[in-house]
Design a protein around this motif. Sequence first.
Motif: not given
Lengths: 248, 228
Positions: A96-99, A101-102, A107-111
Amino acid sequence: MLCHDIQSQLTDYIDGTLDESSQQQVDAHLAACDECRRYVSDIQATIALTRDLDEVEPPPFFTERIMAQVRQSARPRNWIFQIFLTPVRVPAGVLTAVCLIIVTLAGNTWYLQSKKTAPVQMVSENTSPDIIFRDIGSPASGPVDLELLANSGVTEIKTGKQPNLEIRATVVISDSEISAILNTLLTIGGHIDGIVSNAEKYRISAIIYNDKKKNLISYIRQVLPDARIVEDLGGPKKIRVSILILKK
Amino acid sequence: MKRASVAAFVLPVVITMLTKLQKQKNASFSDPDAKVLAACRKGDMDAFEILVKKYQKQMFQTAFRITNNKEDARDAVQDAFVSAFKSIKKFEGSSIFKTWITTIVMNMSKNQVSKRMSKLNRNTVSFDDYKETDDGEIKLNFAVDNVSAHQKMERKQICEQVQWCISRIDLAFRDVLVLRDIQGFAYAEIASILKIPVGTVKSKLSRARDGLKSCLANAFGELSRVMP
């Protein structure tokens, strides 16, 4: 012995797995009870009917089919498949943590990307155009060939989102003059991603580097002296330019 | 002190291994397929084919009685043998091969039934699936409603009717009935295949037979008339 008492023993009685004394007791009850005797008889008939069922033939070449599948499953897999298909036990929390983070990074990169260069979000024009195309050129693609553009077969006008720089002019202008403007846009490093030509107007939508803006404006002033800048928002490294030339 | 701690670690391992060996030894005495199985464990495909040839027909019968569908039965048996081959090295011989493969076939068949049920979005029809006629007579929808028809009914139709009634039994009871009355497994073997106590096998069998009897009685009337 009552009917109720023998119920639990009937399965063993019918299958012959009851001990001798219990069997005698059940026999004695059945001899005296019509209802239980009929019940046992019906169950025995049911079993007989079930055991007498015709054998169902397996499909032809069934052994061969099974063995073909067995052999296929036994064939060693490509090492890439082995890596990806070998189950790995990972605690649910870690997964769950890895998901998360990904998803956050994506989302950040896209933004950030969407803030940097606004995606070409096209909207339809109201008037029906004669020549419509998009993404027609970059400096590498050379001079714009209007005839080629006219035959490009695109039937839907696309323009960009709110431009950083919007230039409007109302003039009589020939196709060759438009071609010259487009070529200049390409020369100064612009990327034309939308153009329309119809009886009323030309609309050119392009992206240029912000530092080339002055060059573009001075060029437009030369070829279209009456042109006015409707909006000049400036912008980051790249800006969206809209040049609207209304035909007189 | 050191020796004692070493012994504490080694002893359980030795005991486990001995138990395992004993199990295999016991099984190989009673399992008629022990030799072939030993070859299969070494990856001998031809040896496995011997087992497939020997049991495929019987397994197909079992699967068909559970699924009531030839395609599903075929898939269940194929998948079962593939699964058995994959895990044959892990098969320690705590039961005989026939019991083991039957367990796998039963599970695969039940999976096929569940898949088909979810596909068709239909539930098992209960034995209460009766229809009332104009005369007020209660009968099953598929029932043949007069005695002369029973007498004329051919063997094939009887078999179809019996199979239909079996397929109407709840899956949780159908498996016991198929294993006992069609495949002839002993109570203890059924308990081992389905991993339930022998007492539960008996009670389930009783209910399954009772349900089947009611269904057949509704279809045929007097059961003794159609008894083989």
